[in-house]
Design a protein around this motif. Structure first.
Motif, short mmCIF file in Angstrom:
data_model
loop_
_atom_site.label_atom_id
_atom_site.label_comp_id
_atom_site.label_asym_id
_atom_site.label_seq_id
_atom_site.Cartn_x
_atom_site.Cartn_y
_atom_site.Cartn_z
N LEU A 138 2.29 -9.03 -7.60
CA LEU A 138 2.22 -7.97 -6.58
C LEU A 138 1.10 -6.97 -6.90
CD1 LEU A 138 3.60 -6.89 -3.98
CD2 LEU A 138 4.93 -5.38 -5.47
N VAL A 139 0.27 -6.72 -5.91
CA VAL A 139 -0.82 -5.74 -6.05
C VAL A 139 -0.36 -4.47 -5.36
CG1 VAL A 139 -3.22 -5.23 -5.47
CG2 VAL A 139 -2.52 -7.60 -5.95
N GLU A 140 -0.37 -3.35 -6.08
CA GLU A 140 -0.01 -2.06 -5.48
C GLU A 140 -1.25 -1.18 -5.46
OE1 GLU A 140 3.71 -0.20 -6.69
OE2 GLU A 140 4.29 -2.09 -7.67
N ARG A 141 -1.59 -0.71 -4.29
CA ARG A 141 -2.73 0.19 -4.16
C ARG A 141 -2.26 1.44 -3.41
NH1 ARG A 141 -7.93 -2.84 -4.54
NH2 ARG A 141 -7.47 -4.24 -6.28
N THR A 142 -3.03 2.49 -3.53
CA THR A 142 -2.66 3.76 -2.90
C THR A 142 -3.80 4.23 -2.01
OG1 THR A 142 -1.37 4.33 -4.84
CG2 THR A 142 -1.96 6.15 -3.39
N GLY A 143 -3.47 4.73 -0.84
CA GLY A 143 -4.51 5.31 0.02
C GLY A 143 -4.24 5.09 1.49
N VAL A 144 -5.28 5.31 2.29
CA VAL A 144 -5.16 5.12 3.74
C VAL A 144 -5.11 3.61 4.00
CG1 VAL A 144 -6.31 5.49 5.96
CG2 VAL A 144 -6.45 7.24 4.15
N PRO A 145 -4.02 3.11 4.59
CA PRO A 145 -3.85 1.66 4.66
C PRO A 145 -5.03 0.91 5.26
CG PRO A 145 -1.82 2.75 5.25
CD PRO A 145 -2.85 3.84 5.09
N GLN B 33 -8.79 -3.01 13.47
CA GLN B 33 -10.21 -2.74 13.77
C GLN B 33 -11.07 -2.79 12.52
OE1 GLN B 33 -10.69 0.91 15.93
NE2 GLN B 33 -9.25 0.24 17.50
N ALA B 34 -10.54 -2.20 11.44
CA ALA B 34 -11.32 -2.19 10.19
C ALA B 34 -11.58 -3.62 9.72
CB ALA B 34 -10.57 -1.40 9.12
N LYS C 81 -8.12 1.49 5.16
CA LYS C 81 -9.22 1.37 4.19
C LYS C 81 -8.82 0.46 3.03
CE LYS C 81 -11.26 5.83 5.19
NZ LYS C 81 -11.25 7.23 4.85
N VAL C 82 -7.58 0.64 2.55
CA VAL C 82 -7.15 -0.12 1.38
C VAL C 82 -7.07 -1.61 1.71
CG1 VAL C 82 -5.25 -0.49 -0.23
CG2 VAL C 82 -5.89 1.84 0.41
N VAL C 83 -6.46 -1.92 2.86
CA VAL C 83 -6.28 -3.34 3.22
C VAL C 83 -7.65 -3.98 3.41
CG1 VAL C 83 -5.34 -4.92 4.95
CG2 VAL C 83 -3.99 -2.95 4.21
N VAL D 169 0.85 -1.20 0.00
CA VAL D 169 0.00 0.00 0.00
C VAL D 169 0.89 1.24 0.00
CG1 VAL D 169 -1.83 1.25 1.20
CG2 VAL D 169 -1.75 -1.26 1.33
N HIS D 170 0.77 2.06 -1.03
CA HIS D 170 1.48 3.34 -1.05
C HIS D 170 0.73 4.31 -0.14
CE1 HIS D 170 4.26 2.37 -4.33
NE2 HIS D 170 3.27 1.63 -4.79
#
Ligand SMILES: Cc1cc2nc3c(=O)[nH]c(=O)nc-3n(C[C@H](O)[C@H](O)[C@H](O)COP(=O)(O)OP(=O)(O)OC[C@H]3O[C@@H](n4cnc5c(N)ncnc54)[C@H](O)[C@@H]3O)c2cc1C
Length: 453
Positions: free
Chosen positions: A68-75, A110-111, A77-79, A36-37
Motif C-alpha cells: 500500500l502506497v500512502e501519500r498526502t495532498g490534494v488528490p 481532468q488532471a 495532484k497526488v493521483v 491519499v490522505h
C-alpha cells in the motif's frame, strides 16, 4: 493479463474481497494500491474516525502484502503524480457520489486526462449506486417505501471474488502518514479491518438475525449488527451481506435497513445542497441561539440533561463513538424539539464522534427527526423521552449501563428518577442533574414554532 500498470485508488472501499475496481485493476496488469490522505476530509472527521481510518489502512496494507502506497495532498495532484511515476495508463476506483467526492473526482479525471491517462470507476459503496433506482417516469424517489420496493425489485449484482494472484507493485514510496490522533472514545476503537468485519457479520448472521426484527429497537439488548463503521469504510460491502441473508423476517428487516443507507445516498446525490439546507424548504423553523442555548447544547453533548435515556445515549456516543439507532432518534428529537436547537449543530456533533459518521445517513437521519427531510416524522410527533425509555429500555438496563449515578434505581423507574421514592433518589443518584427543561412545555413551544414557520 497485460504487463501494464494500473493504480487502484482506495477511498472508502478498504477491502480486497468483493471489490470490482480491484478486479478490474488486476485484469489491467500490475497493481499499485494507493490511498491519499486528504486534509479536506480529515479535518472535519474528528479524532475517532481518523484513528479508525489509520488502523483500517494498517489492516489493508497487510492484506495487500505491504504494497500500500500512502501519500498526502490534494488528490487530483497526488493521483496524477503517482500515475505518472509508475507509468500507469489507468486509475481505478469505486465511484463516490458525495458532494465533495464528485468535485474531487472531476478534478482528478481532468488532471489525468491531460497526461493521456484514464480514471475509471467500477462499483460503488452501495448495493445499488445512487441515481440507479428511479420511478417509472424516470425521476428520483423522494419517499423511502416506494424506493425500497423498486430497490428490491431491480436487485443488485452478486459479490465478486477477491482476484487471485494480484501482481502488486512493491517499493513505490509513501509519504509519512499524518499523525494518528488518540480516539476521543474512551473505550477505544471498535474492531478494525476486513477480517474483523467478516467475524462481526458471521456472528450477527448466525446469532442475532433471527430476532433482529423484534429486537433491533432495543438498546438494552444490543442486538444490531454493529457493522456501520465497516460499511462506512468499506471493509465489508452491503452486497456481501445481502448475498448471505437468506429468507426470514429478520433478513427482510435487515435488508430494509441497508436500503435506507442506499436511499439517503441517493437523496444526497439528487440534492447535494441538503448537507446544510432543509430538504423541505418550507420547514424553516426558528432555532434558539445565544448563551442559554449554548448551555443547553453543552448539557446535551455531555449527557447531563436530566433525561436519562437522552443522557445514556449521549454518554454512549462519548464512550463508544457509536449510539444505538433508536437512541439516535430520541437524542436528536430532544435537541431539536425540546431544546429548539438547529439540527445542523447536532449533526455536526454526531459527525465529530461517530466511527460510522457518514454525511448522507447522518444528515438525513437528522433531517428526518427534525421534520425537515424525506419521509419526515410529522412535526407534531414529538418523542417523549420517558415514554420512549420505558418502551424500548423496559428494565432500564441501558440507562444504568451508561449513567452510573443512577445504578441504584431499579427497573424502569430509572427513566423518571425524581418521581420515585425519595430514598431511591439519594446517595450517588442525587448527583444526577434535574431535568434542564419541562418536556410538556417545550413540546408545546416546538409545535408553535413548527406551525408558525
Ligand atoms: C440522527 C441520526 C444520525 C445517524 N447517523 C448515521 C451515520 O452517521 N452513519 C450511519 O451509518 N448511520 C447513521 N444513522 C443510521 C443508524 O442509526 C446507524 O446506521 C445504525 O445505528 C448503525 O448500527 P448498526 O450497524 O448496528 O445497525 P444495524 O441495525 O445492524 O443496520 C445495518 C446497517 O444498515 C444501515 N442502516 C441502519 N439504519 C439506518 C438508517 N436509519 N439510515 C441509514 N442507514 C441505516 C447501516 O449501514 C447499518 O450499519 C443515523 C440515524 C439517526 C437517527
Amino acid at each position: 493479463m497485460g504487463d501494464d500498470v494500473a493504480v487502484m485508488w482506495f477511498r472508502r472501499d478498504l477491502r480486497v474481497g468483493d471489490n470490482p475496481a480491484l478486479v478490474a485493476a488486476a485484469e489491467a496488469g500490475r497493481v499499485v494500491p494507493l490511498f491519499v490522505h486528504d486534509d479536506v476530509l480529515a479535518r472535519p472527521s474528528g479524532a475517532n474516525r481518523v484513528a479508525y481510518l489509520h488502523a483500517t489502512l494498517d489492516s489493508l496494507a497487510a492484506d495487500v502484502g505491504g504494497a500500500l502506497v500512502e501519500r498526502t495532498g490534494v488528490p487530483s495532484k497526488v493521483v496524477r503524480a503517482v500515475a505518472a511515476e509508475v507509468g500507469a495508463s489507468v486509475v481505478l476506483a469505486a465511484e463516490d457520489f458525495g458532494p465533495y467526492g464528485r468535485g474531487r473526482d472531476d478534478a482528478t479525471r481532468q488532471a489525468l486526462a491531460g497526461d493521456g491517462r484514464l480514471l475509471r470507476f467500477v462499483g460503488s459503496p452501495y448495493a445499488v449506486a445512487p441515481g440507479t433506482v428511479k420511478t417509472r417516469s424516470g425521476t428520483p424517489f423522494k419517499v423511502f417505501t416506494p424506493f425500497s420496493q423498486m430497490w428490491r425489485q431491480d436487485g443488485w449484482d452478486d459479490p465478486v471474488a477477491a482476484p487471485d494472484g494480484v501482481r502488486w507493485v512493491r517499493g513505490v514510496g509513501s509519504d509519512p502518514r499524518p499523525e494518528t490522533p488518540s480516539p476521543e472514545a474512551t473505550e477505544g476503537l471498535p474492531p478494525v479491518g476486513e477480517h474483523a468485519a467478516w467475524e462481526a457479520a458471521e456472528q450477527f448472521l448466525s446469532e442475532r438475525i433471527g430476532a433482529y426484527k423484534e429486537d433491533r429497537n432495543r438498546p438494552d439488548l444490543d442486538r444490531t449488527s454493529r457493522l456501520s463503521p465497516h460499511l462506512k469504510f468499506g471493509t465489508i460491502h452491503p452486497r456481501q451481506l445481502l448475498a448471505l441473508l437468506g429468507d426470514s423476517a429478520g433478513a427482510t428487516t435487515f435488508a430494509t435497513e441497508l436500503a435506507w443507507r442506499d436511499f439517503y445516498a441517493d437523496v444526497l446525490a439528487q440534492r447535494p445542497d441538503t448537507v446544510h439546507a432543509n430538504f423541505v424548504d418550507s420547514m424553516d423553523v426558528r432555532w434558539d441561539t445565544g448563551d442559554a442555548a449554548d448551555e443547553r447544547f453543552e448539557a446535551w453533548t455531555a449527557g447531563r440533561t436530566g433525561f436519562p435515556i437522552v443522557d445514556a445515549g449521549m454518554r454512549q456516543l462519548l464512550a463508544e463513538g457509536w449510539m444505538h439507532n433508536r437512541v439516535r432518534m430520541i437524542t436528536a428529537s430532544f435537541l431539536v424539539k425540546d431544546l429548539h436547537i438547529d439540527w445542523r449543530r447536532g449533526a455536526a456533533w454526531f459527525m465529530r464522534h461517530l466511527f460510522d459518521g457518514d454525511v448522507a445517513s447522518n444528515t438525513h437521519g437528522w433531517q428526518w427527526t427534525a421534520g425537515t427531510g424525506t419521509d419526515a416524522a410529522p412535526f407534531f410527533r414529538v418523542f417523549n423521552p420517558a415514554l420512549q425509555g420505558r418502551r424500548f429500555d423496559p428494565e432500564g438496563d441501558y440507562v444504568r449501563r451508561h449513567v452510573p449515578e443512577l445504578r441504584s434505581i431499579p427497573g424502569k423507574a430509572v427513566h423518571e428518577p425524581r418521581t420515585g421514592a425519595d430514598d431511591l433518589f439519594s446517595g450517588e443518584a442525587s448527583s444526577y442533574p434535574a431535568p434542564i427543561v419541562d418536556h410538556a412545555a417545550e413540546r408545546d413551544e416546538a409545535l408553535d414554532r413548527y406551525r408558525q414557520r
